[in-house]
Design an enzyme around this catalytic site. Sequence first.
Site, mmCIF file in Angstrom:
data_model
loop_
_atom_site.group_PDB
_atom_site.id
_atom_site.type_symbol
_atom_site.label_atom_id
_atom_site.label_comp_id
_atom_site.label_asym_id
_atom_site.label_seq_id
_atom_site.Cartn_x
_atom_site.Cartn_y
_atom_site.Cartn_z
ATOM 1 C CB THR A 1 -0.959 0.100 1.007
ATOM 2 O OG1 THR A 1 -1.817 1.277 1.231
ATOM 3 C CG2 THR A 1 -0.277 -0.014 2.605
ATOM 4 C CE LYS B 1 -6.337 1.429 1.648
ATOM 5 N NZ LYS B 1 -5.932 0.697 0.387
ATOM 6 C CD GLU C 1 -5.612 -0.315 -7.201
ATOM 7 O OE1 GLU C 1 -7.008 0.079 -7.388
ATOM 8 O OE2 GLU C 1 -5.223 0.313 -6.227
ATOM 9 C CG ASP D 1 -9.283 -1.843 -3.869
ATOM 10 O OD1 ASP D 1 -8.606 -0.994 -3.876
ATOM 11 O OD2 ASP D 1 -10.105 -2.017 -4.671
ATOM 12 C CG PHE E 1 -6.491 7.728 6.089
ATOM 13 C CD1 PHE E 1 -6.746 6.803 7.184
ATOM 14 C CD2 PHE E 1 -6.883 7.516 4.797
ATOM 15 C CE1 PHE E 1 -7.070 5.680 6.815
ATOM 16 C CE2 PHE E 1 -7.266 5.936 4.585
ATOM 17 C CZ PHE E 1 -7.318 5.287 5.783
ATOM 18 C CG ASP F 1 -11.505 8.309 8.280
ATOM 19 O OD1 ASP F 1 -12.040 7.541 8.012
ATOM 20 O OD2 ASP F 1 -10.386 8.077 8.933
ATOM 21 C CG HIS G 1 -13.969 0.486 6.626
ATOM 22 N ND1 HIS G 1 -13.774 1.357 7.420
ATOM 23 C CD2 HIS G 1 -13.262 0.853 5.527
ATOM 24 C CE1 HIS G 1 -13.238 2.460 7.156
ATOM 25 N NE2 HIS G 1 -12.566 1.897 5.598
ATOM 26 N NE ARG G 2 -7.880 -0.096 6.115
ATOM 27 C CZ ARG G 2 -8.345 1.090 5.729
ATOM 28 N NH1 ARG G 2 -8.711 1.877 6.646
ATOM 29 N NH2 ARG G 2 -8.606 1.372 4.674
HETATM 30 P P1 ITT Z 1 -3.421 1.718 -1.978
HETATM 31 O O1 ITT Z 1 -1.913 1.836 -2.265
HETATM 32 O O2 ITT Z 1 -3.378 0.576 -0.780
HETATM 33 O O3 ITT Z 1 -4.130 1.277 -3.221
HETATM 34 P P2 ITT Z 1 -5.124 3.896 -1.954
HETATM 35 O O4 ITT Z 1 -5.276 4.886 -1.059
HETATM 36 O O5 ITT Z 1 -4.955 4.185 -3.434
HETATM 37 O O6 ITT Z 1 -3.984 3.114 -1.379
HETATM 38 P P3 ITT Z 1 -7.897 2.534 -2.043
HETATM 39 O O7 ITT Z 1 -7.766 2.747 -3.512
HETATM 40 O O8 ITT Z 1 -8.103 1.311 -1.435
HETATM 41 O O9 ITT Z 1 -6.268 2.882 -1.618
HETATM 42 O O10 ITT Z 1 -8.377 3.806 -1.366
HETATM 43 C C1 ITT Z 1 -9.713 4.186 -1.810
HETATM 44 C C2 ITT Z 1 -9.928 5.783 -1.155
HETATM 45 O O11 ITT Z 1 -10.549 5.456 -0.069
HETATM 46 C C3 ITT Z 1 -8.650 6.610 -0.981
HETATM 47 O O12 ITT Z 1 -8.765 7.774 -1.204
HETATM 48 C C4 ITT Z 1 -8.476 6.230 0.636
HETATM 49 O O13 ITT Z 1 -7.875 7.583 1.296
HETATM 50 C C5 ITT Z 1 -9.851 6.349 0.971
HETATM 51 N N1 ITT Z 1 -10.030 5.473 2.270
HETATM 52 C C6 ITT Z 1 -9.743 4.141 2.441
HETATM 53 N N2 ITT Z 1 -9.830 3.733 3.556
HETATM 54 C C7 ITT Z 1 -10.403 4.947 4.355
HETATM 55 C C8 ITT Z 1 -10.832 4.966 5.769
HETATM 56 O O14 ITT Z 1 -10.474 4.059 6.680
HETATM 57 N N3 ITT Z 1 -11.020 6.107 6.014
HETATM 58 C C9 ITT Z 1 -11.019 7.394 4.920
HETATM 59 N N4 ITT Z 1 -10.587 7.020 3.965
HETATM 60 C C10 ITT Z 1 -10.401 5.908 3.477
#
Ligand code: ITT
Length: 191
Positions: A16, A21, A45, A74, A150, A153, A176-177
């Site tokens: 990641t 995360k 992806e 994801d 982040f 949120d 969710h995580r």
């Molecule tokens: P990876 O490198 O892990 O793919 P990413 O930030 O691109 O990182 P995602 O596509 O899974 O990961 O994330 C989708 C979006 O949702 C991204 O803008 C995150 O910041 C946001 N997001 C994911 N989990 C979140 C959480 O727990 N709270 C708030 N925003 C979240």
Amino acid sequence: MTVKTMKTVKKIVFVTGNKGKFAEVRDILASRGIEVIQNKNGYPELQEDELEPIAASGASYVAEKLNMPVMVDDSGIFIKALNGFPGPYSRFVEDNLGNPKVLKLMEDEKDRSAYFKTVIGYCEPGKEPLVFPGVVEGKIAFEERGTGGFGYDPIFEYEGKTFGELGDEIKNTLSHRRRAIDKFLEWLDSL
Ligand code: ITT
């Protein structure tokens, strides 16, 4: 004797680029004695409407490449009034619109229902990938609130407080995580 390799897994590569995360997953798995190593090299992806196939193929790709147990996460936010948008496009929307514009899209919407979803993809080299989904239901706030967490949120309300207001420690008990990781750990324990 059947050797179940999974039970002895103590180190997992987490692919990641997202600091928030990584910190959450590291903290949750540390409490179970599993060390998580961040790898920021990404994975191709798939363009899919669902998070599961994206997480499965990502974990499988990197596990073969590194020859190590690998997990990916994801995630996305799915807003009911917007027919599930941004969902799998949550990263793109965060980068290009951001929370203020998402709130603007929601300005006249009475139904504020939304959910966050995480799918953990896990794969060991030579094996099929597994997926562990976790969901938390909430509402889109009318304004950004709180400085914790982040991404989305500050606009995601859970029982009256945004995840930004709840802060990482509480968020990590119910997010969710957390729910996805709990399923992953249940599976590990069942081996
Ligand atoms: P990876 O490198 O892990 O793919 P990413 O930030 O691109 O990182 P995602 O596509 O899974 O990961 O994330 C989708 C979006 O949702 C991204 O803008 C995150 O910041 C946001 N997001 C994911 N989990 C979140 C959480 O727990 N709270 C708030 N925003 C979240």
